[in-house]
Write a protein that holds these residues in place. Structure first.
Motif, short mmCIF file in Angstrom:
data_model
loop_
_atom_site.label_atom_id
_atom_site.label_comp_id
_atom_site.label_asym_id
_atom_site.label_seq_id
_atom_site.Cartn_x
_atom_site.Cartn_y
_atom_site.Cartn_z
N GLN A 51 -6.38 25.84 38.51
CA GLN A 51 -7.28 24.74 38.17
C GLN A 51 -7.54 24.66 36.66
O GLN A 51 -7.77 23.58 36.13
CB GLN A 51 -8.62 24.89 38.92
CG GLN A 51 -9.56 23.71 38.71
CD GLN A 51 -10.58 23.61 39.81
OE1 GLN A 51 -10.23 23.64 40.98
NE2 GLN A 51 -11.84 23.47 39.45
N PHE A 52 -7.49 25.80 35.99
CA PHE A 52 -7.61 25.80 34.53
C PHE A 52 -6.49 24.96 33.92
O PHE A 52 -6.72 24.15 33.02
CB PHE A 52 -7.55 27.23 34.02
CG PHE A 52 -7.48 27.34 32.52
CD1 PHE A 52 -8.59 27.12 31.73
CD2 PHE A 52 -6.28 27.67 31.89
CE1 PHE A 52 -8.52 27.23 30.34
CE2 PHE A 52 -6.20 27.78 30.51
CZ PHE A 52 -7.32 27.55 29.73
N LEU A 82 -15.15 26.17 33.27
CA LEU A 82 -14.26 27.15 32.64
C LEU A 82 -14.90 28.54 32.66
O LEU A 82 -14.25 29.54 32.98
CB LEU A 82 -13.93 26.71 31.22
CG LEU A 82 -12.80 27.45 30.50
CD1 LEU A 82 -12.13 26.54 29.47
CD2 LEU A 82 -13.32 28.70 29.79
N ALA A 83 -16.21 28.59 32.32
CA ALA A 83 -16.90 29.88 32.33
C ALA A 83 -16.99 30.46 33.73
O ALA A 83 -16.95 31.68 33.92
CB ALA A 83 -18.31 29.71 31.74
N ASP A 84 -17.10 29.60 34.76
CA ASP A 84 -17.10 30.06 36.15
C ASP A 84 -15.78 30.74 36.51
O ASP A 84 -15.75 31.74 37.24
CB ASP A 84 -17.32 28.88 37.11
CG ASP A 84 -18.70 28.28 37.01
OD1 ASP A 84 -19.60 28.95 36.49
OD2 ASP A 84 -18.87 27.12 37.44
N MET A 85 -14.69 30.17 36.02
CA MET A 85 -13.35 30.63 36.45
C MET A 85 -12.82 31.79 35.63
O MET A 85 -12.01 32.58 36.13
CB MET A 85 -12.36 29.46 36.35
CG MET A 85 -12.60 28.30 37.28
SD MET A 85 -11.24 27.09 37.25
CE MET A 85 -11.35 26.51 35.55
N LYS A 103 -11.65 37.11 28.60
CA LYS A 103 -10.56 36.15 28.40
C LYS A 103 -11.06 34.79 27.91
O LYS A 103 -10.26 33.88 27.71
CB LYS A 103 -9.78 35.95 29.71
CG LYS A 103 -8.95 37.16 30.12
CD LYS A 103 -8.08 36.81 31.33
CE LYS A 103 -7.18 37.98 31.70
NZ LYS A 103 -6.30 37.64 32.85
N ARG A 104 -12.38 34.65 27.74
CA ARG A 104 -12.92 33.33 27.44
C ARG A 104 -12.54 32.82 26.05
O ARG A 104 -12.29 31.62 25.88
CB ARG A 104 -14.45 33.33 27.59
CG ARG A 104 -14.89 33.28 29.04
CD ARG A 104 -16.38 33.32 29.18
NE ARG A 104 -16.75 33.53 30.58
CZ ARG A 104 -17.88 34.11 30.97
NH1 ARG A 104 -18.75 34.56 30.07
NH2 ARG A 104 -18.15 34.27 32.25
N THR A 105 -12.52 33.70 25.06
CA THR A 105 -12.15 33.23 23.72
C THR A 105 -10.76 32.60 23.75
O THR A 105 -10.55 31.52 23.20
CB THR A 105 -12.18 34.40 22.71
OG1 THR A 105 -13.51 34.92 22.65
CG2 THR A 105 -11.79 33.91 21.32
N GLU A 106 -9.81 33.28 24.39
CA GLU A 106 -8.46 32.74 24.48
C GLU A 106 -8.43 31.47 25.32
O GLU A 106 -7.70 30.52 24.99
CB GLU A 106 -7.51 33.78 25.09
CG GLU A 106 -7.20 34.95 24.18
CD GLU A 106 -8.26 36.05 24.23
OE1 GLU A 106 -9.31 35.85 24.88
OE2 GLU A 106 -8.05 37.10 23.60
N ALA A 107 -9.21 31.43 26.40
CA ALA A 107 -9.24 30.24 27.26
C ALA A 107 -9.78 29.03 26.51
O ALA A 107 -9.22 27.93 26.60
CB ALA A 107 -10.08 30.51 28.50
N TYR A 108 -10.88 29.22 25.77
CA TYR A 108 -11.41 28.11 24.98
C TYR A 108 -10.43 27.72 23.89
O TYR A 108 -10.33 26.54 23.52
CB TYR A 108 -12.77 28.49 24.37
CG TYR A 108 -13.91 28.45 25.36
CD1 TYR A 108 -14.29 27.25 25.97
CD2 TYR A 108 -14.61 29.59 25.70
CE1 TYR A 108 -15.33 27.21 26.88
CE2 TYR A 108 -15.66 29.56 26.61
CZ TYR A 108 -16.01 28.37 27.20
OH TYR A 108 -17.05 28.34 28.10
N ALA A 109 -9.70 28.69 23.34
CA ALA A 109 -8.70 28.38 22.32
C ALA A 109 -7.56 27.54 22.92
O ALA A 109 -7.11 26.56 22.32
CB ALA A 109 -8.15 29.66 21.71
N ILE A 110 -7.09 27.93 24.12
CA ILE A 110 -6.05 27.15 24.79
C ILE A 110 -6.55 25.72 25.07
O ILE A 110 -5.82 24.73 24.89
CB ILE A 110 -5.62 27.83 26.10
CG1 ILE A 110 -4.90 29.14 25.79
CG2 ILE A 110 -4.73 26.92 26.94
CD1 ILE A 110 -4.66 30.02 27.01
#
Length: 409
Positions: free
Chosen positions: A15-16, A128-131, A136-143
């Motif tokens: 879903q991300f 996003l924070a839920d998943m 890994k959030r810094t990288e996820a927000y960067a992506i």
């Protein structure tokens, strides 16, 4: 290379990646018109810059009110519902915006867009924070930002070209992008809000009372509210550049839309190709010092516009500003996600985006006033001073936080 791509894909939920695909579609569409909206409105309405710029302030001011509602709705009824509604309303508003002929018509549509934008942003950040786990959030927000800016690299360049022929094509692209993403979410996404947490909470009268306090609990977090306030002040500087530099460049230096479109595209390409590398460096340090550095670069980028007189000068100002963006934005999002209690994550995100909305509300008013009552370059001198004030405040906040942590130890 294929192995690395597959490995990265498998690190995050499907879903991300659905959200990433949707961001590309909707942002590519929306960015075809947004950088040129003040130029379009000025040509339609034939009013002073300060008057036309109020449209952006109305849009952002409405977003301030919507931000509070967005957080509550995201925490109560779910992330998916508010995101789908936001995207659909945006698409409809852009479709009618190309038919607006009078100032009141522009006002109504900017209010609708202002109401809808925070709903998506707050819902998406909370989803996003839920998943994604904290590490890994810094990288996820960067992506997320890389995808957003990859699309933004396409939109303004295409939109500038289309606007030179007919703005209607750009408006159609914006409307289609938002509607397509809303349909993808509606049919393919699942809700990430933990409803069982809400059910458990209702079994305790004490926790019910806490929940009814809602935002009061957020605003009692003094360190967090200070952070949001200082961010709101500092973000006025880059917002001035994004909103006012296109019309400033065209009116004062005759830079056409087709040429100017490459300036925001440069920002987007830098975010695509440099963001992840910058994040790998900034993630090694504590968030507040990184935010302070980013805010300082933002201030310098905005202030540098006062020295520029042509396309390459404005391009250089955007390059400087972009390094501030690469440094600050993913780090700030992680800071909010980490500091927020799970049951208030939507409202913490909401208050964070409230700061962005406040900056978007004030920037056109301040910039338009400085332009019409002093001189055009005063916009950028004011932006520099505002950004430096925020950077100093964040430095002080970091010092206070470190001192309190030392005392507790």
């Amino acid at each position: 290379m294929l192995y690395k791509i597959k490995s990265l894909f498998n690190e995050y939920p499907r879903q991300f990646w659905l959200m990433i695909a949707g961001i590309i579609i909707s942002t590519a569409g929306g960015s075809m018109i947004w950088p040129f909206l003040l130029i379009y409105a000025s040509g339609k309405l034939h009013l002073p810059l300060s008057t036309v710029a109020v449209l952006i302030s109305i849009n952002a001011g409405t977003g301030l009110l919507s931000s509070f509602l967005a957080g509550t709705l995201a925490d109560k009824i779910g992330r998916k519902v508010v995101m789908v509604f936001s995207l659909a309303l945006n698409g409809i508003a852009y479709f009618f915006l190309m038919r607006a002929e009078t100032y009141p018509q522009f006002v109504i549509l900017m209010i609708l867009i202002g109401l809808s934008n925070p709903l998506y942003q707050v819902g998406a950040d909370a989803m996003l924070a839920d998943m994604i786990p904290s590490e890994k959030r810094t990288e996820a927000y960067a992506i997320n930002r890389i995808a957003n800016n990859a699309a933004f690299g396409i939109g303004p360049a295409v939109g500038g070209f289309l606007a030179s022929t007919s703005y209607n094509f750009a408006f159609y692209g914006a409307a289609a992008g938002f509607i397509i993403y809303s349909l993808l979410l509606f049919f393919l996404a699942h809700e990430t809000l933990d409803k069982t947490l809400s059910v458990t909470k209702t079994n305790s009268l004490a926790e019910q009372a806490q929940d009814k306090e809602g935002y009061a609990r957020v605003f009692r977090d003094k360190r967090y509210t200070a952070f949001v306030f200082l961010m709101a002040i500092g973000l006025i500087a880059p917002t001035m550049l994004w909103i006012l530099m296109p019309v400033y460049a065209k009116i004062n230096f005759n830079i056409p839309e087709a040429l100017y479109g490459w300036i925001p595209t440069t920002n987007a390409l830098m975010c695509v190709f440099i963001q992840f590398s910058v994040t790998q460096i900034t993630r090694r340090y504590k968030t507040l010092p990184v935010a302070t550095a980013g805010m300082l670069i933002y201030a310098i980028g905005a202030g540098s516009v006062a020295l520029m007189t042509g396309f390459w000068g404005f391009w250089l100002s955007m390059v400087i500003l972009t390094f501030g963006e690469l440094t600050l934005v993913p780090t700030a999002s992680k800071y909010v996600a980490d500091i927020a209690p799970t049951d208030l994550r939507g409202r913490y995100m909401s208050v964070y985006w409230l700061g962005w909305g406040l900056a978007r509300t004030l920037a056109p008013l301040i910039g338009g006033f400085l332009n019409d009552n002093l001189f055009p370059q005063a916009i950028w001198i004011g932006g520099l001073l505002i950004g430096l004030t925020s950077a100093l405040g964040l430095t002080a906040l970091n010092s206070i936080t470190k001192s309190r942590a030392a005392l507790r130890a």
